[in-house]
Design a protein around this motif. Structure first.
Motif, PDB file in Angstrom:
ATOM      1  N   UNK A 172     -23.200  -2.718 -17.048  1.00  0.00           N
ATOM      2  CA  UNK A 172     -22.139  -1.766 -16.673  1.00  0.00           C
ATOM      3  C   UNK A 172     -22.565  -0.339 -16.953  1.00  0.00           C
ATOM      4  N   UNK A 173     -23.092  -0.185 -18.128  1.00  0.00           N
ATOM      5  CA  UNK A 173     -23.540   1.168 -18.485  1.00  0.00           C
ATOM      6  C   UNK A 173     -24.566   1.677 -17.500  1.00  0.00           C
ATOM      7  N   UNK A 174     -25.503   0.794 -17.160  1.00  0.00           N
ATOM      8  CA  UNK A 174     -26.539   1.219 -16.233  1.00  0.00           C
ATOM      9  C   UNK A 174     -25.950   1.648 -14.907  1.00  0.00           C
ATOM     10  N   UNK A 175     -25.019   0.873 -14.447  1.00  0.00           N
ATOM     11  CA  UNK A 175     -24.405   1.220 -13.163  1.00  0.00           C
ATOM     12  C   UNK A 175     -23.754   2.589 -13.201  1.00  0.00           C
ATOM     13  N   UNK A 176     -23.047   2.810 -14.270  1.00  0.00           N
ATOM     14  CA  UNK A 176     -22.370   4.109 -14.369  1.00  0.00           C
ATOM     15  C   UNK A 176     -23.366   5.252 -14.332  1.00  0.00           C
ATOM     16  N   UNK A 177     -24.425   5.078 -15.094  1.00  0.00           N
ATOM     17  CA  UNK A 177     -25.420   6.144 -15.134  1.00  0.00           C
ATOM     18  C   UNK A 177     -26.033   6.369 -13.748  1.00  0.00           C
ATOM     19  N   UNK A 178     -26.315   5.270 -13.104  1.00  0.00           N
ATOM     20  CA  UNK A 178     -26.941   5.407 -11.799  1.00  0.00           C
ATOM     21  C   UNK A 178     -26.047   6.148 -10.819  1.00  0.00           C
ATOM     22  N   UNK A 179     -24.820   5.789 -10.855  1.00  0.00           N
ATOM     23  CA  UNK A 179     -23.894   6.456  -9.951  1.00  0.00           C
ATOM     24  C   UNK A 179     -23.767   7.933 -10.270  1.00  0.00           C
ATOM     25  N   UNK A 180     -23.901   8.210 -11.530  1.00  0.00           N
ATOM     26  CA  UNK A 180     -23.738   9.600 -11.951  1.00  0.00           C
ATOM     27  C   UNK A 180     -24.899  10.454 -11.466  1.00  0.00           C
ATOM     28  N   UNK A 181     -26.112   9.963 -11.678  1.00  0.00           N
ATOM     29  CA  UNK A 181     -27.295  10.773 -11.457  1.00  0.00           C
ATOM     30  C   UNK A 181     -28.035  10.416 -10.180  1.00  0.00           C
ATOM     31  N   UNK A 182     -27.523   9.477  -9.432  1.00  0.00           N
ATOM     32  CA  UNK A 182     -28.184   9.078  -8.166  1.00  0.00           C
ATOM     33  C   UNK A 182     -29.617   8.676  -8.416  1.00  0.00           C
TER      34      UNK A 182
END
Lengths: 447, 133
Positions: free
Chosen positions: A311-321
């Motif tokens: 989950x954390x990874x997904x959030x980060x990815x969405x944040x920073x593309x």
């Protein structure tokens, strides 16, 4: 001889005669005065001795005055004898009287410094005697206090605590000489002065009653004087501190050291929190307590971390593309975890086995604070180990041990046997010693 | 079989500094394999009315079981702005720039030469080395 002298020096003789006359007159006058004074002194002192208890200082001065007066008397009488002889016209060149005179003169001159010290006391005594005779209306306690302030500072009146060794010696030398004079005879002083340093310090203490002039040593005198002083001080001082007033710490119940170090506490809290997550513990909780249940569908304990991380990874990815990449190490770890999860698909059974271990570890842990806990757990551990060892020693029980392991359902996937000595025999036979190779394998399995 | 691709654009953001629009993509492609980047680019260029070459697609990941992929996309205004602002390796992927292949030893030597010097001269040393080649 006499005719020659008269013929040669008639003028000198006349001069001598004149001076002689004047001297005689003076002597008479002074004698009269001194006589009067001495009489008064004697009266007052005798009165003082009768009324008040005799202080040591007072008695010493009295003795000293006695001695001094005797000395002076002797000297004066010997002088008079000498003048008599001269008046008669005797030959005085080699006469015995000179020895006497010189001796007495020596002593008097040695006593002159003492005289100074005693003078003060004598004056005070006279004054107090006069005042007492005149007016006795004032209260004695007040008067004492006032008088004490008027007096010169006196070391004897200090507390015994303040007396140091040096002070003792200084005072003692004074007292020693005074006492020596009062008690010794006059003849011993000249001999004693040379022998004072050779005196033995181990001589017995002095009794004031039984004093022989030959037995007294100066050091013993000093000690005696110091003792007296200290006794005096104790008796005099009304501010004697009782031992009850001094604070003494309680020594009956030793306090236990409370270790307030946070490390142990932290560890304990950590482990407790860990145990909360264990599934077994949670189930037990539900069984025992009546708390409402919290239900989480689909998430087993082992997966939770991974899922959270994802989950954390997904959030980060969405944040920073950006796609997150892991290091090789981290990748391997993740793969391991995933494999483990994939392996044990029957999550309910096998997870519990792992949890048993965890619970055991937790129960056996001590955190360095309580010694009693440690001892208890140590004892329990030892008991258990003893049982195990006793089982192992018996040959028959050994076989049973192995058979139980084989047949038990509790042993899940974690227990694997590669080679067993006798698989077919359930009852058990004699030759069940594992071979050397097998032993090693068994050991590995345990780890 | 027609390959249906449905693209959902999420987290759309207009980045003025870089002259682009960046977004996260979700592609639904049921019963078919993972779509290629080219196909995605065509679709996006039609939607946003920009050149195909000015669209960048990257970070594609398909979900387990197929049918859905997630990724990112940047839609630049022009090719020129893309060449200016886009990252070098992406340009190389699309063929708009060339990869410089130097020998291993050559790069290491360059590095040592550059280390000896301080400040602006490092750039000078690099340029001279490149010019030499």
């Amino acid at each position: 001889m006499e005719e020659k002298e008269q013929a040669e020096n008639p003028q000198l003789l006349q001069n001598d005669i004149e001076t002689f006359g004047t001297l005689c007159k003076e002597m008479n006058e002074t004698l009269e005065e001194s006589q009067e004074k001495l009489e008064t002194l004697k009266e007052k002192l005798t009165k003082m001795n009768e009324t008040n208890p005799p202080n040591n200082s007072g008695s010493n001065t009295f003795q000293y005055i006695d001695v001094k007066s005797m000395l002076l008397l002797n000297y004066v009488t010997s002088l008079q004898y000498f003048t008599l002889c001269k008046a008669e016209g005797k030959d005085m060149q080699e006469h015995e009287i000179f020895e006497r005179l010189s001796y007495l003169r020596l002593i008097i001159e040695k006593l002159k410094p003492l005289d100074k010290k005693v003078d003060y006391q004598i004056e005070k005594l006279l004054k107090s005697a006069l005042t007492q005779s005149q007016g006795e209306s004032v209260l004695p306690n007040r008067k004492q206090k006032e008088d004490n302030l008027k007096y010169r500072p006196n070391l004897n009146n200090f507390d015994s605590k303040h007396i140091t060794e040096k002070a003792d010696q200084n005072m003692v030398t004074m007292e020693g000489e005074g006492e020596a004079e009062g008690e010794d005879s006059i003849e011993d002083l000249s001999d004693g002065s040379g022998d004072e340093k050779k005196a033995n310090p181990d001589s017995s203490d002095i009794d004031p009653d039984n004093i022989n002039s030959d037995d007294i040593d100066s050091d013993a005198l000093e000690r005696f004087a110091v003792k007296k002083q200290k006794a005096q001080a104790k008796n005099k001082s009304g501010e004697h501190i009782n031992e009850e007033e001094i604070y003494k710490a309680v020594t009956n119940n030793p306090m236990k050291m409370v270790d307030t170090s946070r490390k142990a506490q932290k560890q304990r809290e950590k482990d407790q929190n860990r145990m909360k997550r264990v599934d077994l513990v949670r189930e037990l909780k539900h069984d025992m307590l009546d708390l409402p249940e919290e239900v989480n569908y689909g998430i087993a304990s082992g997966n939770r971390r991974l899922i959270e991380q994802e989950k954390e990874d997904e959030d980060l990815e969405m944040k920073y593309f950006k796609r997150i990449s892991y290091t090789v190490k981290e990748q391997k770890q993740r793969e391991k975890k995933i494999k483990r999860l994939q392996k044990s698909d029957y999550s309910g059974i096998t997870d519990g086995f792992h949890d048993f271990q965890r619970i055991q570890e937790f129960m056996g842990k001590t955190y360095g604070g309580d010694e009693d806990e440690e001892m208890q757990k140590h004892m329990e551990k030892e008991k258990f180990l003893q049982e195990v060892r006793s089982r192992k020693r018996d040959k028959k029980s050994k076989v049973k041990f192995l058979d139980e392991e084989i047949n038990s359902d509790e042993a899940g996937d974690d227990v694997l046997f590669q080679k067993l000595p006798n698989r077919g025999n359930k009852s058990g036979t004699g030759d069940n010693k594992p071979k050397k190779g097998n032993k090693k394998r068994f050991k590995r399995r345990k780890n | 079989m027609p390959k249906e691709i449905i693209i959902y654009c999420r987290k759309f953001m207009r980045n003025i500094l870089f002259n682009r629009a960046q977004m996260a993509i979700e592609i639904a492609h049921p019963n078919s394999r993972n779509p290629s980047k080219k196909a995605i680019r065509e679709k996006l260029s039609k939607v946003y009315k920009k050149d195909e070459t000015a669209v960048v697609v990257y970070g594609l990941k398909t979900q387990f079981g197929g049918g859905k992929t997630t990724g990112f996309a940047c839609v630049y205004d022009d090719l020129d702005s893309r060449k200016k602002y886009d990252q070098h390796f992406r340009l190389i992927r699309d063929g708009l720039a060339d990869k410089v292949i130097k020998g291993r030893k050559a790069t290491k030597e360059l590095k040592t030469r550059v280390k000896k010097v301080k400040g602006i001269e490092k750039a000078k040393v690099r340029d001279s080395a490149n010019k030499g080649k």
